[in-house]
Design a protein around this motif. Sequence first.
Motif, short mmCIF file in Angstrom:
data_model
loop_
_atom_site.label_atom_id
_atom_site.label_comp_id
_atom_site.label_asym_id
_atom_site.label_seq_id
_atom_site.Cartn_x
_atom_site.Cartn_y
_atom_site.Cartn_z
N SER A 1 36.47 45.84 45.95
CA SER A 1 37.85 45.99 45.52
C SER A 1 37.95 46.74 44.20
O SER A 1 36.99 46.84 43.45
CB SER A 1 38.50 44.62 45.33
OG SER A 1 38.44 43.87 46.51
N ALA B 1 42.22 47.11 47.87
CA ALA B 1 41.06 47.62 48.62
C ALA B 1 40.37 48.76 47.87
O ALA B 1 41.02 49.67 47.35
CB ALA B 1 41.50 48.08 50.00
N ASP C 1 35.54 39.30 50.30
CA ASP C 1 36.99 39.21 50.08
C ASP C 1 37.60 38.33 51.15
O ASP C 1 38.41 38.75 51.96
CB ASP C 1 37.61 40.62 50.10
CG ASP C 1 39.00 40.59 49.49
OD1 ASP C 1 39.35 39.58 48.83
OD2 ASP C 1 39.75 41.57 49.69
N GLY D 1 36.17 40.92 45.68
CA GLY D 1 37.61 40.74 45.87
C GLY D 1 38.10 39.64 44.95
O GLY D 1 37.35 39.20 44.07
#
Length: 580
Positions: A112, A83, A43, A69
């Motif tokens: 995520s 998150a 991410d 992500g």
Amino acid sequence: MIDIILDNDHSSRYIEEILGRAGLAWRRADLGNLGETLVLVGDGSLDAGQRDTITGFVNDGGALVVTGGTWGLDTPLGATGSAGGEGYISTGSPAHAITDDLHSSLHVFSGSVLRATDGTSIATLLDATRESSLGDAVVVNRVGEGATVVIGPNLPQSVLHIQLGRSIHEDGEPAPDDTAAIDEGILKTDDGVVLSWEHDRVQSPVPEPIPADTLGLHENYPDGDTPWFAWPIADELRAILLRAIAWAEAEAGIAQASVAAWPRGLAAVGLISHDSDGNLDAGAHSTLAVMDRAGIKSTWCHIWAPTNQSEYDPQTFRLIEDAGHEIALHYNSLDMNGGTWGREHLRTQAATVAKEAGVSGFTSNKNHYLRWEGLVDFFYWLEDEGIQADQCKGPSKKGNVGFPHGSNQPWFPLDPETGEFIDVLEIPLQFQDLWLTALPYQGKVTIGEAIRRNGVAHFLFHQAHIHTKPGVVDALLDTVSYGRDQGLEWWTSKQINDWERARRTVKVDVLENGSAVAIESAADLSGVGVIVSWPEGREIPQVATLGDQVAKVSGIVYAGQPAIAFNLDVTPGSAVIALS
Ligand SMILES: [Zn+2]
């Protein structure tokens, strides 16, 4: 060729191992010079200019896959991210080409949670109790001439975590149903298992009569359906990632070439290994006779243990070698057998056993009792010792047989602290002594999984049990002949190691017009399989030509998409394969 971009988390680099095992060529992306397929892991962040470049790349017909992500690419990905953490991917129905034919719990550990906007969700993310939905897990999208897939969980990180487990300094938690008392005071690989007793094991139907006298039943499950890690979860996570790449490429009309896992069209290989433990010479002779009946070569891990009352006659080692078997090390760090955990002890034992066995060194090792401490220290010791293959990642109890470390792939470990790979090939183990600690049908299920994931079905049979228990001998012979009937070849650990290392030097890449494949190799190898994705409806070429070799081309399905495949002998250097 696949371009990759990684975030700063060292474990994201495990994408390199997943692509390498899948025989796909990759390079670190240069945004000024992108190819056709781009994979982002983790991410990380991109600036506006970089995001514009990638969005333009997709619009113009690129394939984009992101895992872990969204990197701010919410618009082309058709999803937003927030998150996340541990959870389970739920594929629902009807299955998409990316999520079809998966049957494990798809346990993930980082990344995520997604929410589909313009994209289409094809899987949801359940929480760590596997009860409530947190959001979307996989979202696919078409953008201009290109296609995207975003996978919320960081799959390379999850695969590495399942395979390595946690650092071992104390006993693990035993199974709540008393089928796996790993808390017996001996530190070993299964103390570090991160999979869930509750959600990641299954009770499988028993398809054949249970041998009347078997010791493989657990008293709590007299019908033979003891919960076990029947499905290789990490391998199914790998499959999602590889199919996501293949799907996005197919949607965007991109052809990709890869090197098959095994030669000559083999779907999988099997491995029988032995641990000599008491070094009883008569046990070696019984085992030699059984392996002769089985008609295969096996890997003989040999122990030094001062508590042993006997040792092999020097001639016995020659008989083992002359029969074509591999002599390997069985490192002893079990106190009650006079062993000690430590780098120097490994060195001393390796030297002692090599001298006793009359060999110059070892390709492979398995630790007595699957002893292990820490996370990756032991891999470094092996690397330092020049031992190239390890077999320690396996089960020790009835309730954790199968895939406690999630995989039947031969894999290279990565040190999450440094982000560096360690040059030791782990060949995971699925069973110790079928009939004694598990039921023979479970071995057959495992062979099916090796074929499904192009991996290794690995069974340990101790010489001592072969020598004294006819049920173990029957299970060994049945397993070998079943595997052979399913198209498996039985190899030694050294053969697997040598093949895998040589195969990974072979790189293939589709040339732009799609009628040829560039190939390079550092090794001489025969029967190397080359797979090229091939759009449905496009005429399949009849032959692949490399120098004076002409190979027949077959249509197959690979990573959920139509493809062609052929086998060729490869020599060091670069060449071009013509398809016609
Ligand atoms: Zn042992």
